[in-house]
Design an enzyme around this catalytic site. Structure first.
Site, PDB file in Angstrom:
ATOM      1  CG  HIS A 364      -2.127  -1.012   0.708  1.00 53.51           C
ATOM      2  ND1 HIS A 364      -2.130  -2.325   1.094  1.00 53.51           N
ATOM      3  CD2 HIS A 364      -3.162  -0.858  -0.154  1.00 53.51           C
ATOM      4  CE1 HIS A 364      -3.158  -2.931   0.511  1.00 53.51           C
ATOM      5  NE2 HIS A 364      -3.798  -2.066  -0.242  1.00 53.51           N
ATOM      6  NE  ARG A 507     -10.805  -1.208  -1.241  1.00 56.71           N
ATOM      7  CZ  ARG A 507      -9.543  -1.535  -1.511  1.00 56.71           C
ATOM      8  NH1 ARG A 507      -9.269  -2.395  -2.486  1.00 56.71           N
ATOM      9  NH2 ARG A 507      -8.549  -1.004  -0.835  1.00 56.71           N
ATOM     10  CD  GLU A 605      -9.839  -7.640  -3.414  1.00 61.30           C
ATOM     11  OE1 GLU A 605      -8.796  -7.061  -3.761  1.00 61.30           O
ATOM     12  OE2 GLU A 605     -10.575  -7.210  -2.519  1.00 61.30           O
ATOM     13  CG  ASN A 628      -2.980  -4.500  -6.905  1.00 61.20           C
ATOM     14  OD1 ASN A 628      -2.564  -4.551  -8.048  1.00 61.20           O
ATOM     15  ND2 ASN A 628      -3.349  -3.388  -6.316  1.00 61.20           N
ATOM     16  CG  ASP A 629      -5.482  -8.422  -2.555  1.00 54.93           C
ATOM     17  OD1 ASP A 629      -4.454  -8.778  -1.957  1.00 54.93           O
ATOM     18  OD2 ASP A 629      -6.134  -7.411  -2.251  1.00 54.93           O
ATOM     19  CB  CYS A 676      -9.786  -1.118  -9.668  1.00 51.06           C
ATOM     20  SG  CYS A 676     -10.151  -2.358  -8.427  1.00 51.06           S
TER      21      CYS A 676
HETATM   22  C1  PEP Z   1      -6.389  -5.132  -5.676  1.00 52.37           C
HETATM   23  O1  PEP Z   1      -6.263  -6.037  -4.843  1.00 52.37           O
HETATM   24  O2  PEP Z   1      -6.085  -5.265  -6.877  1.00 52.37           O
HETATM   25  C2  PEP Z   1      -6.876  -3.811  -5.276  1.00 52.37           C
HETATM   26  C3  PEP Z   1      -7.130  -2.887  -6.160  1.00 52.37           C
HETATM   27  O3  PEP Z   1      -7.020  -3.593  -3.949  1.00 52.37           O
HETATM   28  P1  PEP Z   1      -5.835  -3.270  -2.928  1.00 52.37           P
HETATM   29  O4  PEP Z   1      -4.571  -3.048  -3.734  1.00 52.37           O
HETATM   30  O5  PEP Z   1      -6.242  -2.063  -2.181  1.00 52.37           O
HETATM   31  O6  PEP Z   1      -5.768  -4.506  -2.098  1.00 52.37           O
HETATM   32 MG    MG Z   2      -7.215  -5.857  -2.938  1.00 50.09          MG
END
Ligand code: PEP
Ligand code: MG
Length: 756
Positions: A364, A507, A605, A628-629, A676
């Site tokens: 993050h 979110r 995710e 990302n996740d 996203c």
């Molecule tokens: C993701 O997991 O792709 C996402 C956009 O959420 P975060 O990066 O905040 O976990």
């Molecule tokens: Mg995520």
């Protein structure tokens, strides 16, 4: 045995430079194995040689002089085979090479083991004995264990040697000053390191040169006096409770605070130019070194008293340091683990970059850095943090490299890069006002990811068509308690109002994983598989309902609110979340608010959501793929773990196939799909997303014009063709280079650096 090893590693880990680390290793290993010689040879990357860097037993003048080519001598043999060589009579071996400078003719038994770091033989650890006999299996396994454990520590100390000025004989191996990490946020900058650290961790305190030594001495004396007073007060309080012999402990503390070996040497260090916390840390480490050598457990544990005193003094010093924070005009925040509050401490006009030992592209903090538009390099495992404060750095957020104290040549090269980069950015600025439409007329909406109010102006200026992901946890992270409904409502209102009539996707809280709140600590062995995201919200409806109500109240009269749920892993979770959302909606209607029901979507995710994407899509208004996740869970690669970061890539064929499945499932229910995660901002990946038929992409503002350039230059048909070619490729590297070639061929080679 384990204890001995642990102590040795602790000692090496706190060594300030390579010379000190190696001296400890050769001295202690020789003792433990009961050998006559222990030496370390390290790879000199520039000359492809192994250099004798430290020895205990051979003649000291040989250090830095004895050099063997990679294939030469027994050292070369160990390195080439990447396994141990155990000989009873080394001089009789065909590969033996004799160096008169070493005085090693009298040693016969030889045991050499490779020191391997990241699959490379970075050195060889050798023990020798006079008599002709094999080293036994215990010695062999011990040496292998030591070498394996020490590889990281040696690499770390080697990197520190590069800046803390080890003597000339050592300079030879210091030809490579760039340290490799992970690209975190794009861009290249030159700035000055400001090392930050968690306040409770004494060992993380960096050295820092001070100009005003007198002021530092006064601060130190005041802190020591305050601690003395505290101890006297404690002693007084416990006077009647403790027996006299235990009470004497307080006298010991007071004596220590007055002793030359503690306070005196610290003052000397301050006089030599270090700031008080750094000088104090050095004194504590010196004591730790001495105490660690003690065989007696009781005595060894007394070092904890010294640490305790240190912490107390440090806490008084820290109050002062916090009251007068100092940042360079071009500050690069450096830490073992850079955190969001650390970034928040630096005035925005002074922050130019971020370098972190831990974390990766999708941590993050990296996301925050992208939102702030500053380059970040993450996961620089060998970064010698303690010695970097005030040192000039180049951080290359594209390649993930950090150059410490760069020379003129490197600096010129990076200045050229920075200006190329600026030229491309300037050229692309013209795209801001143009629509995000492919040459064959497909509109792909481009949205911004954010979580900071300060980011709203750049978001509006970027030409984003809305906000595709507003991470609500950031306002939660920088407070001392949960923000209340009104407080949240104000934040959300500013976002919705600034963007209206454009859509905004807020979110719901996604804490847990790597995002903790200081006032809501969660300690788990596997935080990414634990209590995270929607799971916490459903277990705490009081927190969730407050957030939903705040969002809805903020949207009155604007009607551009979309609510998105993170970490949904099954239909029941969605069902329960929707019930709470409807409950909040009903309550607000009862209160008389004129509300339209916001659109609700889920993030895809986790792998289970991929396979249930149809069932989820049926119940909501939109899906958004959080790559990302999804990448982390699908590939079983921790998104923050630098050690496995090489394996983390959203262009992995499995991720691409999973995404296709989500798009197909959503189509069945005529629901739009967006992406996203960070993948959306990667120009190479954008080609595939276009080919898949993704409806919108949401990314850091800094990536927007680059992705728009791709969209405006590649037709959806061509993108679909490229996707079908990619679908037969079996590994991520082939895919990445194929996409980069495609960008080059389409005249967008300037974007290639911006990929992973
Ligand atoms: C993701 O997991 O792709 C996402 C956009 O959420 P975060 O990066 O905040 O976990
Ligand atoms: Mg995520």
């Amino acid at each position: 045995m384990l204890d001995t090893l642990r102590r040795l590693i602790q000692e090496v880990n706190v060594a300030r430079n390579l010379e000190q680390a190696l001296a400890i290793i050769v001295e202690r290993v020789k003792q433990i194995i009961n050998a006559d010689v222990c030496s370390v040879y390290l790879a000199d990357v520039s000359n492809e040689q192994y250099v004798l860097m430290a020895t205990n037993g051979l003649l000291p003048q040989a250090v830095g002089q004895v050099r063997l080519n990679r294939n030469e001598g027994l050292i070369g043999l160990v390195a080439r085979r990447a396994e141990q060589v155990n000989l009873d009579d080394a001089p009789a071996h065909a590969h033996y090479r004799y160096f008169p400078d070493t005085g090693e003719e009298k040693f016969h038994a030889f045991l050499g083991v490779p020191i391997i770091h990241h699959r490379n033989v970075v050195g060889v650890l050798v023990v020798q004995r006079k008599q002709r006999s094999h080293f036994d299996e215990d010695s062999e396994t011990l040496l292998i264990t030591v070498a394996a454990q020490l590889a990281g520590a040696i690499a770390h100390a080697e990197a520190s040697g590069g800046i803390s000025g080890i003597d000339d004989s050592m300079q030879a191996i210091d030809g490579h000053r760039s340290l490799l990490g992970q690209p975190g946020a794009p861009g290249v900058i030159i700035g000055t390191a400001r090392v930050m650290y968690p306040y409770a961790d004494i060992h993380a305190i960096p050295d820092r040169q001070v100009d005003n030594v007198t002021a530092e001495l006064i601060a130190f004396d005041q802190a020591v006096n305050s601690v003395k007073k505290d101890i006297a007060a404690m002693a007084e309080r416990l006077h009647d409770v403790l027996p006299p012999e235990e009470h004497a402990l307080f006298d010991v503390y007071t004596l220590m605070l007055e002793s030359n070996s503690f306070t005196g040497v610290t003052r000397n260090r301050i006089e030599a130019g270090n700031w008080a916390p750094g000088a104090l840390r050095q004194t504590i480490e010196e004591h730790e070194h001495v105490f660690n050598q003690m065989e007696d457990n009781y005595l060894r544990e007394r070092v904890e008293d010294i640490r305790d005193l240190g912490r107390r003094i440090f806490s008084y010093l820290q109050d002062k340091a916090q009251a007068e924070p100092h940042f360079y005009d071009r500050t690069v925040v450096v830490a073992e683990e850079v955190t969001a509050p650390m970034l928040a401490e630096v005035p925005p006009d002074k922050l130019v970059g971020v370098v972190s030992v831990r974390g990766s592209r999708t941590s993050h903090v990296a996301i925050l850095a992208r939102a702030l538009g500053v380059p970040a390099v993450m996961g620089v495992a060998d970064l010698p943090v303690g010695g970097l404060d005030g040192v000039e750095l180049i951080a290359d957020g594209y390649s993930g490299r950090v150059f410490v104290a760069p020379n003129d040549l490197i600096r010129q090269e990076f200045e050229r890069l920075t200006s190329d980069e600026k030229a491309l950015t300037d050229e692309l600025q013209g795209l801001k006002g143009l629509p995000s439409v492919t040459p064959d007329g497909e509109h792909i909406a481009l949205y911004a990811n954010t979580g900071l109010l300060s980011d709203l102006a750049p978001t509006l200026a970027s030409g984003a068509e809305g906000i595709g992901l507003y991470r609500t946890e950031f306002p939660f992270m920088i407070r001392q308690r949960f923000p209340g409904e009104d407080e949240q409502c104000n934040i959300y209102r500013s976002v919705l109002e600034a963007l209206a009539p454009r859509p905004v996707i807020l979110r719901t809280l996604d804490i847990g994983g790597d995002k903790s709140l200081p006032y809501f600590p969660i300690k788990e062995d596997n935080p990414f598989l634990g209590w995270r995201g929607i799971r916490i919200s459903l277990d705490h409806p009081e927190i969730f309902l407050v957030q939903i109500r705040a969002m809805m109240r903020a949207s009155v009269g604007l009607d551009n609110l979309n609510i998105m749920l993170p970490m949904i892993s099954d239909v029941a979770e969605l069902h329960d979340s929707l019930a709470l959302i409807h409950q909040a909606y009903g309550e607000l209607l009862e209160d008389g608010l004129e509300l339209t029901m916001p659109r609700v979507g889920v993030m895809i995710e986790v792998p289970s959501a991929v396979y249930q994407a149809g069932s989820l899509a049926r119940r909501v208004d939109f899906l958004s793929i959080g790559t990302n996740d999804l990448t982390q869970y699908l590939l079983a690669v921790d998104r923050n773990n630098a050690r496995v970061a090489e394996l983390y890539d959203s262009l992995h064929p499995s991720v691409i196939r999973a995404m296709l499945q989500v798009v197909d499932s959503a189509r069945v229910h005529s629901k739009p799909v967006s992406v996203c995660g960070e993948m959306a901002g990667d120009p190479a990946a954008a080609i595939l997303l276009l080919g898949m038929g993704i409806d919108s992409l949401s990314m850091s503002v800094s990536s927007l014009v680059r992705v728009k350039w791709v969209i405006r230059n590649i037709t959806r048909d061509l993108a679909a063709e490229i996707l079908s070619e990619v679908l037969v490729m079996e590994d991520v590297h082939t895919i990445r280079s194929f996409l980069n070639d495609t960008l080059e061929k389409a005249g967008m080679g300037g974007l290639v650096r911006a990929g992973k």
